[in-house]
Design a protein around this motif. Sequence first.
Motif, PDB file in Angstrom:
ATOM      1  N   PRO A   1      75.795  30.061  40.154  1.00 49.53           N
ATOM      2  CA  PRO A   1      74.354  30.746  40.701  1.00 49.53           C
ATOM      3  C   PRO A   1      74.558  31.633  41.706  1.00 49.53           C
ATOM      4  O   PRO A   1      74.993  31.334  42.812  1.00 49.53           O
ATOM      5  N   VAL A   2      74.043  32.824  41.655  1.00 48.50           N
ATOM      6  CA  VAL A   2      74.295  34.101  42.592  1.00 48.50           C
ATOM      7  C   VAL A   2      73.199  34.765  43.104  1.00 48.50           C
ATOM      8  O   VAL A   2      71.931  34.611  42.319  1.00 48.50           O
ATOM      9  N   LEU A   3      73.186  35.521  44.033  1.00 41.41           N
ATOM     10  CA  LEU A   3      72.234  36.436  44.539  1.00 41.41           C
ATOM     11  C   LEU A   3      72.764  37.602  44.926  1.00 41.41           C
ATOM     12  O   LEU A   3      73.561  37.903  45.383  1.00 41.41           O
ATOM     13  N   SER A   4      72.081  38.813  44.538  1.00 45.66           N
ATOM     14  CA  SER A   4      72.524  40.115  44.722  1.00 45.66           C
ATOM     15  C   SER A   4      71.831  40.610  46.177  1.00 45.66           C
ATOM     16  O   SER A   4      70.568  40.198  46.351  1.00 45.66           O
ATOM     17  N   GLN A   5      72.689  41.442  46.682  1.00 47.43           N
ATOM     18  CA  GLN A   5      71.951  41.931  48.093  1.00 47.43           C
ATOM     19  C   GLN A   5      72.246  43.723  47.991  1.00 47.43           C
ATOM     20  O   GLN A   5      73.420  43.919  47.780  1.00 47.43           O
ATOM     21  N   PRO A   6      71.355  44.420  48.290  1.00 48.57           N
ATOM     22  CA  PRO A   6      70.140  44.149  48.797  1.00 48.57           C
ATOM     23  C   PRO A   6      68.967  44.007  47.830  1.00 48.57           C
ATOM     24  O   PRO A   6      67.889  43.594  48.505  1.00 48.57           O
ATOM     25  N   SER A   7      69.134  44.004  46.739  1.00 50.12           N
ATOM     26  CA  SER A   7      68.263  43.982  45.751  1.00 50.12           C
ATOM     27  C   SER A   7      67.418  42.550  45.583  1.00 50.12           C
ATOM     28  O   SER A   7      66.201  42.370  45.311  1.00 50.12           O
ATOM     29  N   GLY A   8      68.050  41.598  46.124  1.00 51.34           N
ATOM     30  CA  GLY A   8      67.603  40.223  46.082  1.00 51.34           C
ATOM     31  C   GLY A   8      67.233  39.413  44.783  1.00 51.34           C
ATOM     32  O   GLY A   8      66.328  38.725  44.833  1.00 51.34           O
ATOM     33  N   ASN A   9      67.875  39.748  43.648  1.00 55.81           N
ATOM     34  CA  ASN A   9      67.785  39.236  42.509  1.00 55.81           C
ATOM     35  C   ASN A   9      68.597  37.973  42.254  1.00 55.81           C
ATOM     36  O   ASN A   9      69.808  37.984  42.643  1.00 55.81           O
ATOM     37  N   HIS A  10      68.024  36.702  41.928  1.00 52.92           N
ATOM     38  CA  HIS A  10      68.911  35.541  41.561  1.00 52.92           C
ATOM     39  C   HIS A  10      69.488  35.773  40.178  1.00 52.92           C
ATOM     40  O   HIS A  10      68.742  36.312  39.006  1.00 52.92           O
ATOM     41  N   ALA A  11      70.788  35.208  39.969  1.00 54.60           N
ATOM     42  CA  ALA A  11      71.288  35.303  38.605  1.00 54.60           C
ATOM     43  C   ALA A  11      72.224  34.259  38.481  1.00 54.60           C
ATOM     44  O   ALA A  11      72.660  33.703  39.460  1.00 54.60           O
ATOM     45  N   ILE A  12      72.831  34.081  37.030  1.00 59.36           N
ATOM     46  CA  ILE A  12      73.930  33.248  36.974  1.00 59.36           C
ATOM     47  C   ILE A  12      75.266  34.078  36.530  1.00 59.36           C
ATOM     48  O   ILE A  12      75.172  34.983  35.757  1.00 59.36           O
ATOM     49  N   LEU A  13      76.297  33.962  37.274  1.00 56.76           N
ATOM     50  CA  LEU A  13      77.618  34.676  37.210  1.00 56.76           C
ATOM     51  C   LEU A  13      78.479  33.891  36.193  1.00 56.76           C
ATOM     52  O   LEU A  13      78.708  32.785  36.365  1.00 56.76           O
ATOM     53  N   SER A  14      78.535  34.687  35.030  1.00 58.72           N
ATOM     54  CA  SER A  14      79.109  34.175  33.886  1.00 58.72           C
ATOM     55  C   SER A  14      80.413  34.665  33.469  1.00 58.72           C
ATOM     56  O   SER A  14      80.335  36.041  33.394  1.00 58.72           O
ATOM     57  N   GLY A  15      81.435  33.935  33.338  1.00 60.48           N
ATOM     58  CA  GLY A  15      82.780  34.471  33.205  1.00 60.48           C
ATOM     59  C   GLY A  15      83.107  34.481  31.729  1.00 60.48           C
ATOM     60  O   GLY A  15      82.248  34.249  30.724  1.00 60.48           O
ATOM     61  N   HIS A  16      83.824  35.768  31.277  1.00 58.80           N
ATOM     62  CA  HIS A  16      84.227  35.812  29.923  1.00 58.80           C
ATOM     63  C   HIS A  16      85.761  35.980  29.720  1.00 58.80           C
ATOM     64  O   HIS A  16      86.146  36.210  28.538  1.00 58.80           O
ATOM     65  N   GLY A  17      86.350  35.254  30.452  1.00 54.61           N
ATOM     66  CA  GLY A  17      88.010  35.515  30.157  1.00 54.61           C
ATOM     67  C   GLY A  17      88.431  36.574  30.811  1.00 54.61           C
ATOM     68  O   GLY A  17      89.792  36.839  30.585  1.00 54.61           O
ATOM     69  N   THR A  18      87.766  37.428  31.136  1.00 51.11           N
ATOM     70  CA  THR A  18      88.345  38.825  31.727  1.00 51.11           C
ATOM     71  C   THR A  18      88.112  38.955  33.251  1.00 51.11           C
ATOM     72  O   THR A  18      87.478  38.000  33.713  1.00 51.11           O
ATOM     73  N   SER A  19      88.668  40.124  33.724  1.00 50.60           N
ATOM     74  CA  SER A  19      88.648  39.904  35.151  1.00 50.60           C
ATOM     75  C   SER A  19      86.927  40.419  35.654  1.00 50.60           C
ATOM     76  O   SER A  19      86.831  40.626  37.021  1.00 50.60           O
ATOM     77  N   GLU A  20      86.252  40.840  34.728  1.00 55.42           N
ATOM     78  CA  GLU A  20      84.672  41.215  35.001  1.00 55.42           C
ATOM     79  C   GLU A  20      83.710  40.397  34.595  1.00 55.42           C
ATOM     80  O   GLU A  20      83.266  40.534  33.397  1.00 55.42           O
ATOM     81  N   PRO A  21      83.505  39.161  35.188  1.00 57.63           N
ATOM     82  CA  PRO A  21      82.336  38.495  34.950  1.00 57.63           C
ATOM     83  C   PRO A  21      80.964  39.259  34.806  1.00 57.63           C
ATOM     84  O   PRO A  21      81.121  40.171  35.670  1.00 57.63           O
TER      85      PRO A  21
END
Lengths: 280, 164
Positions: free
Chosen positions: A195-215
């Motif tokens: 579970p993550v939060l973006s700043q400054p936009s303040g949106n909650h989200a889930i950071l999901s991995g995909h086996g690559t370096s860019e989740p």
Amino acid sequence: METSREDVGIVIRSAFLKRGTQQRFSLFALTILSIILIFLETIDFKSLNTIRSFVKDIIYRGASIATYPSKSFSSFYQLMENHINLYSNYKELITENEELKNNISKSDFLELENSQLRQLIDEQVASPSNLVSARVMLDKQSPYLNSFVINIGGNKNIKNGMAVLDGKIFIGRIVDVNFFSSRVLLVSDLNSKIPVLSQPSGNHAILSGHGTSEPTLEYLSENHTIQDGDKVYTSGKGGIFTPGIAVGKVKIDKKKVKVLLFSDLSQITFVNINLGELNK
Amino acid sequence: MKLSFKQFRYKFFELLPLLLLFFISLNGSSIINVKFFSINIHYILVYYWILRKPENLGYGFIFLSGIISDVVLGFPLGINALSLLMVAGVAAYVRVVTVRITLVNDWISFIPALLFANFVYFASLYYSNYSLDYLYLLKNSIFTLIFYPVLWGVFTLIVNLQKS
């Protein structure tokens, strides 16, 4: 000539049940043993866990010795590469240093303001002394599982679910604890959901991995306001991780909200484990 | 008793598949990834040696190597062991039913071995609640099959060196 059912039966018996030339075990017996082992893995029983930890610790030590030559070779290669790129790295560092100098005063002010605001809402500020350091013992990235093994475990009060940091940057969590070693599941893994939060936009989200370096960021609200360059921090939702640990920055690519991690996961030697929240 | 050079060479080539098997598992390099290519050398090694010289590679060692791979790569114990035993099983079956040794025969019979092994791999990971990139698994199977003749050639060379 037609093959009868009996012939097939004889062949299968011969291949699977008989020990064959200089074989001590039959394939059938070992297959059953493997199935039992897979089944046992799903059972959480203290004495079974102790045996598992013991076996894993021994294998990790053995593997760490066996990988020594390849590790030495890759560090030598890295060293040579660094020497070759010395001049371009130096120029990059000068530019980066200038930018950092400009940002320091701004960051100091924000930090002060942040701690004052946190005090106002009675939130406990996370103490950096809750960190314990460890060395990466085994870093064999499977294409199916992005993880590595560190050299501390139950002996240093490590527990499943603890946040693992590269310096102060979030890189993953503990998923398997043995006596003297633990496994870290990286944020880039397919099974990782943070579970993550973006700043400054303040949106909650889930950071999901995909086996690559860019989740990627998932479960964002439909009218989210995330933009390129927004910073991503752990939100602390669910009470597992301390909130506010930096993860990466947003890069929007073909409507997909990707996260460029602040830490290079392939170049990690030492990590910090946040004992904070779970040890209370 | 003193070992002559010939005996030493024979013993070395006899033990080579076993050494390779454990090196691959301990080093966590059962799958070689080079850019787009992805090859499972663990499967090829087990399949070739169970088919050609099973006396050099015991089932017990294959099982142990699978367990080591599981621990090193972070999978539940038994998954790699089971899929490697499936490869060995198909190879043992093919060994019993075939007489002539040809690359084409080996290559074609390697297809069901790969299918069985990957099915078992997928099913046991699914049972253990592990997510898996199915497309990657398919890609890996295809390249493992394509790459088989190359390692077949290398291993046949080792067998011939042992004989000579």
